[in-house]
Scaffold this motif. Structure first.
Motif, PDB file in Angstrom:
ATOM      1  N   VAL A  39       0.866  -1.181   0.000  1.00  0.00           N
ATOM      2  CA  VAL A  39       0.000   0.000   0.000  1.00  0.00           C
ATOM      3  C   VAL A  39       0.900   1.228   0.000  1.00  0.00           C
ATOM      4  CG1 VAL A  39      -1.972  -1.100   1.119  1.00  0.00           C
ATOM      5  CG2 VAL A  39      -0.178  -0.081   2.533  1.00  0.00           C
ATOM      6  N   PHE A  40       0.399   2.344  -0.529  1.00  0.00           N
ATOM      7  CA  PHE A  40       1.247   3.527  -0.593  1.00  0.00           C
ATOM      8  C   PHE A  40       0.429   4.805  -0.562  1.00  0.00           C
ATOM      9  CE2 PHE A  40       0.271   2.280  -4.935  1.00  0.00           C
ATOM     10  CZ  PHE A  40      -0.001   3.465  -5.590  1.00  0.00           C
ATOM     11  N   SER A  41       1.036   5.826   0.017  1.00  0.00           N
ATOM     12  CA  SER A  41       0.451   7.164   0.029  1.00  0.00           C
ATOM     13  C   SER A  41       0.932   7.917  -1.202  1.00  0.00           C
ATOM     14  CB  SER A  41       0.868   7.905   1.297  1.00  0.00           C
ATOM     15  OG  SER A  41       2.272   8.132   1.288  1.00  0.00           O
ATOM     16  N   GLU A  42       0.425   9.112  -1.395  1.00  0.00           N
ATOM     17  CA  GLU A  42       0.759   9.896  -2.586  1.00  0.00           C
ATOM     18  C   GLU A  42       2.260  10.128  -2.763  1.00  0.00           C
ATOM     19  OE1 GLU A  42      -0.767  13.991  -4.794  1.00  0.00           O
ATOM     20  OE2 GLU A  42      -1.549  13.431  -2.831  1.00  0.00           O
ATOM     21  N   PRO A  43       2.994  10.606  -1.716  1.00  0.00           N
ATOM     22  CA  PRO A  43       4.427  10.822  -1.936  1.00  0.00           C
ATOM     23  C   PRO A  43       5.234   9.533  -2.087  1.00  0.00           C
ATOM     24  CG  PRO A  43       3.856  11.255   0.353  1.00  0.00           C
ATOM     25  CD  PRO A  43       2.571  11.051  -0.385  1.00  0.00           C
ATOM     26  N   ILE A  59      -3.580   4.442  -1.186  1.00  0.00           N
ATOM     27  CA  ILE A  59      -4.516   4.504  -0.052  1.00  0.00           C
ATOM     28  C   ILE A  59      -4.732   5.915   0.498  1.00  0.00           C
ATOM     29  CG2 ILE A  59      -4.244   2.127   0.740  1.00  0.00           C
ATOM     30  CD1 ILE A  59      -2.195   3.162   2.791  1.00  0.00           C
ATOM     31  N   GLY A  60      -4.143   6.955  -0.124  1.00  0.00           N
ATOM     32  CA  GLY A  60      -4.438   8.288   0.382  1.00  0.00           C
ATOM     33  C   GLY A  60      -3.281   9.253   0.310  1.00  0.00           C
ATOM     34  N   PRO A  61      -3.478  10.455   0.831  1.00  0.00           N
ATOM     35  CA  PRO A  61      -2.459  11.504   0.793  1.00  0.00           C
ATOM     36  C   PRO A  61      -1.332  11.253   1.792  1.00  0.00           C
ATOM     37  CG  PRO A  61      -4.374  12.264   2.009  1.00  0.00           C
ATOM     38  CD  PRO A  61      -4.731  10.921   1.447  1.00  0.00           C
ATOM     39  N   ALA A  62      -0.401  12.200   1.854  1.00  0.00           N
ATOM     40  CA  ALA A  62       0.796  12.043   2.693  1.00  0.00           C
ATOM     41  C   ALA A  62       0.458  11.865   4.162  1.00  0.00           C
ATOM     42  CB  ALA A  62       1.711  13.256   2.509  1.00  0.00           C
TER      43      ALA A  62
END
Length: 665
Positions: A39-43, A59-62
């Protein structure tokens, strides 16, 4: 390895984490033929853990509360991907009992201990009660619930116990939500700061207090339990070398423990685990004085420093976690059969941080990365990656094994000398000074080690003439390579010329480097004769050079990026600030510290609190505000007596490194 008796099959694991620990778990899963979900955030969209996973989901923002801590998103991905189990790694959701319980509710295997064990050990006050009942020695203090959120009542308890005391977040960890208080006058301000930090990091500002032991050792025991009632300890680790209550170097086995104490502390750790019906990997942490020890806390997860234990036992602890999660018995059930400890192992945590400025994070782009050979490196960073402002600034973990401690220390120092990170400041030279210090090599160190040896470990030294000469030659070689011309050829033979460029040394001084040409390839630099470049090769984003300075031949490497030239030598590294690759006639101003009464941000962060207003009269050392970066609070103080002339940013503003915060007249 063949496993008898299939209980619960795990063919696909979702790792609810990022960075090096996600990569670490993926490696063991692949070894066992288990497919992986990331899974990973934006950055983190281009991060190494995303590339390494068999499949990965956004899965979403920083902001971690909207991504890596977002339980609903994690469960959505688990269902979509068809994962049967979730491994939380460490940090984020790893010690969240609610998340572990919801995994079971969603018919997912949580690769970790039972939710109740996480809950009981995660609340420090509750864990101390359980340990007392189990006969495990604890540090005296106040662990009650009545005053946990009432700072006035907590101060009254502190007055009963006496100072010095340690204030701790009830749900704390990783050095966050901790403050040392030495007298009643500073209790309230420290408690407020501690509570605020705990609320941000853990969502709970409840506190406890306990007697502060001035110079203890921090020794922790690796335990492992299964659902069949088996529990063993896999020896201990010494984690006493710390800054800001966070570990820097860990080693195993712990130096100076008698065989009797080693057995006692291991048995106490197993008793602690059994008291909460523990399964999986866990670490019981103790404060140690001489041969006496006191329970501090239990980390109900895999530890950052678990490779140290793997190095002295030959075991794969992630493999054990997976086996226990499937319902198998431990591969080793009897304490007498636990392998090791073999030899000695060290782990060095390599951070992007400015050690001279107080170990503040120094995020940025890694322009070049050279890794040492013949040792274990745990990392999720490669050349070109960003050390993000949003998460922990750890670049890598370097793990070294030797037949004995002295051999391991020598190997570790050698490995660090070949660990070159260009583009960001790191703590590598700082750790080399630790390893080279006689106190570390020949004495049993305590958690006061860095503080007591601060002058030696954090010495402020100006760049030497040799380093200035190396910097000049390196700039010349890079200019030659880029532009295809001799950079220093413009200097007239036997005629004084000077090359001036600003240096990023400890005191941020600008230096005027004197250069006299003896021939087109041979120069006198800083009064050092016979200075020249012999060879230069470009490898990726870095340069390998062989230079001669005052007749001494030296192999170095260097990286240029963001107007910073990083130079790596056998004796250590240093940085040169270069606005251009040619001579600079105009001195550059200092904008990364305190200059002319201006307080600037030591790192990217958010201005969380402003304690003064424009026109206020302040004294030297008075708090001006609070900057929050990576969930840690950094107090901003006035460097002088004066008047607040200007507040440059409003509350809640995100400020870049070097951004102006306050001006004091």
């Amino acid at each position: 390895m063949a496993y008898a008796g299939k209980i619960r099959d795990i063919s696909k694991v979702l790792v609810a984490n990022r960075g090096e620990i996600a990569c670490r778990i993926f490696r063991t899963c692949k070894k066992l033929g288990i497919r992986t979900v990331g899974v990973f955030s934006e950055p983190d969209s281009n991060s190494q853990h995303v590339r390494m996973a068999d499949e990965a989901y956004f899965i979403g923002p920083a902001q971690s509360t909207l991504s890596y801590l977002n339980q609903n998103k994690i469960f959505e991905v688990a269902v979509k991907s068809g994962a049967q189990a979730i491994h939380p790694g460490y940090g984020f959701l790893s010690e969240n009992s609610d998340f572990a319980r919801k995994c079971s509710d969603n018919r997912l295997i949580f690769i970790g201990p039972p939710p109740q064990a996480i809950f009981d050990m995660g609340i420090k006050s509750k864990s101390k009660e359980l340990m007392t009942a189990a006969g495990v020695p604890v540090v005296p203090g106040y662990h009650g619930q009545e005053a946990a959120n009432d700072l006035v009542a907590l101060q009254a308890e502190a007055q009963k116990l006496g100072y010095p005391l340690m204030i701790k977040a009830v749900k704390g960890g990783g050095g966050k939500g901790m403050r040392i208080v030495r007298d009643d006058q500073e209790f309230m301000s420290q408690a407020q700061s501690c509570q605020s930090e705990a609320e941000k990091a853990f969502g709970d500002g409840a506190l406890l207090i306990e007697r502060y032991i001035e110079a203890p050792r921090h020794v922790e025991v690796q335990v492992f339990g299964d659902s069949h009632g088996n529990c063993v300890y896999l020896w201990e680790r010494d984690c006493s070398v710390q800054r800001r209550h966070q570990k820097v170097i860990e080693e195993a086995p712990a130096l100076g423990l008698t065989s009797e104490t080693r057995k006692k502390i291991g048995t106490a750790a197993v008793n602690a685990a059994k008291a909460v019906n523990y399964t999986g990997a866990g670490t019981v942490e103790f404060i140690v004085e001489n041969q006496d020890f006191y329970f501090m806390e239990m980390n109900t997860r895999l530890q950052v420093e678990h490779p140290v234990t793997e190095a002295i036992t030959g075991l794969d602890l992630v493999e054990w976690q997976l086996l226990v999660a499937m319902g198998h018995e431990l591969p080793v059930k009897n304490q007498d059969d636990v392998p090791g400890p073999f030899g000695h192992a060290l782990e060095m945590r390599i951070y992007a941080e400015d050690t001279a400025a107080g170990f503040v994070p120094a995020p940025g782009r890694v322009h070049s990365l050279r890794l040492p050979s013949d040792c274990r490196v745990e990392s999720a960073i490669i050349e070109g990656d960003e050390v993000s402002v949003h998460y922990d600034p750890m670049i890598a973990k370097l793990v070294v094994w030797g037949n004995n401690r002295i051999e391991a220390i020598k190997k570790a120092d050698g490995a660090l000398s070949n660990f070159n990170v260009g583009g960001v400041e790191t703590n590598i030279d700082f750790m080399r000074r630790i390893l080279q210090s006689d106190s570390f090599k020949h004495k049993i160190v305590t958690t006061k080690f860095i503080e007591e040896n601060r002058d030696e470990l954090l010495a402020k030294t100006k760049l030497t003439s040799d380093q200035l000469a190396v910097a000049t030659l390196t700039l010349s070689a890079i200019q030659d390579h880029i532009q295809g011309e001799k950079f220093l050829k413009r200097f007239r033979l036997n005629s004084d010329m000077s090359l001036s460029f600003p240096l990023k040394d400890v005191d941020k001084n600008n230096e005027k480097v004197s250069v006299v040409a003896k021939s087109s390839d041979d120069f006198v630099i800083q009064n050092l004769d016979n200075c020249r470049v012999l060879t230069v090769d470009k490898e990726g984003n870095s340069y390998s050079l062989q230079v001669v300075v005052d007749g001494k031949k030296e192999n170095i490497s260097a990286t240029l990026g963001d107007n910073m030239l990083d130079i790596f030598t056998a004796d250590g590294s240093f940085r040169v600030e270069v606005q251009t690759l040619g001579p600079i006639d105009k001195n550059q101003g200092d904008d990364a510290g305190i200059s002319s009464g201006k307080i600037v941000s030591p790192m990217p962060g958010t201005l969380e609190k402003i304690s003064v207003k424009e026109g206020d009269v302040v004294t030297k050392g008075q708090q001006l505000g609070t900057l929050v970066a990576m969930k840690m609070e950094h107090i901003l103080k006035s460097p002088v007596d004066g008047t607040v002339e200007k507040i440059h940013h409003p509350l809640g503003k995100t400020v870049p490194k070097g951004g102006s915060l306050f001006t004091i007249k």
